[in-house]
Scaffold this active site. Structure first.
Site, mmCIF file in Angstrom:
data_model
loop_
_atom_site.group_PDB
_atom_site.id
_atom_site.type_symbol
_atom_site.label_atom_id
_atom_site.label_comp_id
_atom_site.label_asym_id
_atom_site.label_seq_id
_atom_site.Cartn_x
_atom_site.Cartn_y
_atom_site.Cartn_z
ATOM 1 N N GLU A 92 4.506 -0.353 7.443
ATOM 2 C CA GLU A 92 3.055 -0.492 7.278
ATOM 3 C C GLU A 92 2.623 -0.567 5.814
ATOM 4 O O GLU A 92 1.546 -1.059 5.515
ATOM 5 C CB GLU A 92 2.333 0.675 7.964
ATOM 6 C CG GLU A 92 2.411 0.620 9.464
ATOM 7 C CD GLU A 92 1.732 -0.625 10.039
ATOM 8 O OE1 GLU A 92 0.618 -0.971 9.595
ATOM 9 O OE2 GLU A 92 2.332 -1.244 10.926
ATOM 10 N N GLU A 117 0.843 -1.198 0.000
ATOM 11 C CA GLU A 117 0.000 0.000 0.000
ATOM 12 C C GLU A 117 0.876 1.245 0.000
ATOM 13 O O GLU A 117 1.153 1.822 1.054
ATOM 14 C CB GLU A 117 -0.911 0.002 1.226
ATOM 15 C CG GLU A 117 -1.816 -1.213 1.300
ATOM 16 C CD GLU A 117 -2.631 -1.230 2.568
ATOM 17 O OE1 GLU A 117 -3.631 -0.484 2.647
ATOM 18 O OE2 GLU A 117 -2.254 -1.987 3.480
ATOM 19 N N LYS A 128 -0.404 4.425 1.892
ATOM 20 C CA LYS A 128 -0.769 4.327 3.306
ATOM 21 C C LYS A 128 0.161 5.221 4.124
ATOM 22 O O LYS A 128 1.363 5.269 3.891
ATOM 23 C CB LYS A 128 -0.642 2.873 3.755
ATOM 24 C CG LYS A 128 -1.191 2.603 5.125
ATOM 25 C CD LYS A 128 -1.156 1.102 5.409
ATOM 26 C CE LYS A 128 -1.870 0.777 6.692
ATOM 27 N NZ LYS A 128 -1.892 -0.673 6.920
#
Length: 155
Positions: A96, A87, A90
């Site tokens: 993350e 992602e 993100k």
């Protein structure tokens, strides 16, 4: 299996939850692994492609073995792997953003056999648009049906 011996943390964690539920009177509740995976890059020294490939490959192998855990031998645990795609947009730490099996453009981050040799993820998927998400779900549903393996991905 020896109920006093654990060869991996996954079995120990599952059995700890199962034991706690049994103590509360819910010993027969089916357990699902709702989110597991390993980051391929980021702010942690262990976040590497090699570690992610090793973790997810061993996870799939363990699940396909149907060995279960010492408290629940020969039990299959439905498992959700986090995540299908990295992602890039993100917010937060780099780690993350880097849990996916595929980059946002659909190319694989690493090769992993999710189907006991039937189909590999080494092909390229279309980038995640509203129409390709449906296509990806269909592709993974086909794998699920052909291998009796419940591996789902959190997008």
């Amino acid at each position: 299996m020896n109920p006093d011996h654990y060869s991996n943390m996954l079995d120990a964690q599952l059995d700890a939850a199962i034991a706690a539920m049994a103590t509360l009177g819910y010993g027969e509740v089916k357990v699902v692994i709702s989110e597991t995976g390993w980051p391929t890059s980021g702010d942690s020294s262990g976040a590497t492609v090699a570690n992610a490939a090793s973790y997810n490959t061993r996870l799939v192998s363990k699940l396909l073995s149907n060995t279960g855990t010492p408290r629940r031998p020969q039990t299959f645990f439905a498992t959700f792997i986090f995540a299908l795609f990295n992602e890039d947009e993100k917010t937060g730490h780099t780690t993350e953003r880097n849990w996916g099996l595929f980059y946002p453009d659909g190319t694989p981050v690493y090769d992993i056999d999710l189907s006991a040799g039937v189909i590999k993820t080494s092909h390229t998927l279309e980038a995640a648009s509203s129409s390709s998400v449906v296509s990806c779900e269909f592709v993974w549903a086909s794998i699920l049906c052909s291998t009796n393996l419940l591996l789902l991905f959190i997008l």
